[in-house]
Design an enzyme around this catalytic site. Sequence first.
Site, PDB file in Angstrom:
ATOM      1  N   SER A   1       0.837  -1.186   0.000  1.00  0.00           N
ATOM      2  CA  SER A   1       0.000   0.000   0.000  1.00  0.00           C
ATOM      3  C   SER A   1       0.882   1.250   0.000  1.00  0.00           C
ATOM      4  O   SER A   1       1.695   1.431  -0.898  1.00  0.00           O
ATOM      5  CB  SER A   1      -0.960  -0.039   1.191  1.00  0.00           C
ATOM      6  OG  SER A   1      -1.988   0.907   1.027  1.00  0.00           O
TER       7      SER A   1
ATOM      8  N   ASP B   1      -9.927  -5.554  -3.965  1.00  0.00           N
ATOM      9  CA  ASP B   1      -9.280  -4.658  -3.004  1.00  0.00           C
ATOM     10  C   ASP B   1     -10.247  -3.522  -2.714  1.00  0.00           C
ATOM     11  O   ASP B   1     -10.614  -2.766  -3.616  1.00  0.00           O
ATOM     12  CB  ASP B   1      -7.971  -4.131  -3.595  1.00  0.00           C
ATOM     13  CG  ASP B   1      -7.139  -3.317  -2.609  1.00  0.00           C
ATOM     14  OD1 ASP B   1      -7.715  -2.704  -1.696  1.00  0.00           O
ATOM     15  OD2 ASP B   1      -5.904  -3.292  -2.772  1.00  0.00           O
TER      16      ASP B   1
ATOM     17  N   HIS C   1      -7.135  -6.190   0.557  1.00  0.00           N
ATOM     18  CA  HIS C   1      -6.046  -5.216   0.522  1.00  0.00           C
ATOM     19  C   HIS C   1      -4.808  -5.639   1.320  1.00  0.00           C
ATOM     20  O   HIS C   1      -3.689  -5.556   0.823  1.00  0.00           O
ATOM     21  CB  HIS C   1      -6.539  -3.853   1.016  1.00  0.00           C
ATOM     22  CG  HIS C   1      -5.493  -2.795   0.954  1.00  0.00           C
ATOM     23  ND1 HIS C   1      -4.926  -2.381  -0.233  1.00  0.00           N
ATOM     24  CD2 HIS C   1      -4.876  -2.083   1.933  1.00  0.00           C
ATOM     25  CE1 HIS C   1      -4.026  -1.451   0.008  1.00  0.00           C
ATOM     26  NE2 HIS C   1      -3.971  -1.254   1.311  1.00  0.00           N
TER      27      HIS C   1
END
Length: 256
Positions: free
Chosen positions: A94, A195, A225
């Site tokens: 991320s 996600d 995610h």
Amino acid sequence: MPVLAGAEPFAHDGSEDIGVLLCHGFTGTPQSMRPWGEHLAAEGFTVRCPRLPGHGTHWRDLNGTGWTDWYGCVDAEFAELSRRCGSVFVFGQSMGGTLALRLAQQHGAAVAGLVLVNPSVTTLRKDAAVLPLLAKVVPSVAGIAGDIAKPGMVELAYDRLPLRAAASLAELWRLVRADLPRVSQPLLLLRSAVDHVVEPINAKIVLDSVGSEDVREVVLPDSYHVATLDNDAPLIFAHSVEFATRVHRDRAGEPA
């Protein structure tokens, strides 16, 4: 504020050949990277996973930091690893992927390669345009943590999204997107098929814009995610070990 139990940074001194810097995500902690780090350590790699400034305590602390603080932290860890190991890789999830890309842009060939899991470089949220203004009057909104398909798995992260810090992340996104052609290192990008935090456009922007010739995309079919804690985590771990081992051998001129 005291550090939350489980949010501590971790390190392992292994081989002087391969070092890996692990970068966790926005509002998250090293806890989301620890299983990955333990796997890499078991393979003999030297590993570092810092706790980014403002993370792992209270969400208000994160609002007192910005992207230069987070980048400064990983940059210092990268320098330490570079003094110890012949090939230093940066693995990020991320926002950790955003930071990894920035390190590659700033340090060039000193970064041996990148492994990115659901990296973020933008958002399609309609309220993003007013985020800088909103952040001046609203400290936080509902959090984004815990997007995991695996039953019973919990991410140690804030339950609130600090808006001043989020506005700073958006500034980092703009810088990183503009400099993506400067990324020339081998790149392995793993993205979840579903996600709920980072939209698919993020992976497309990265893959379409980097200057790397050695690029591979892997779709994770059974994770959301926070894939490093999810059902496809073993797939991430195995692919990343193979990638780092192969790239290091290529750099050293060793046969496969």
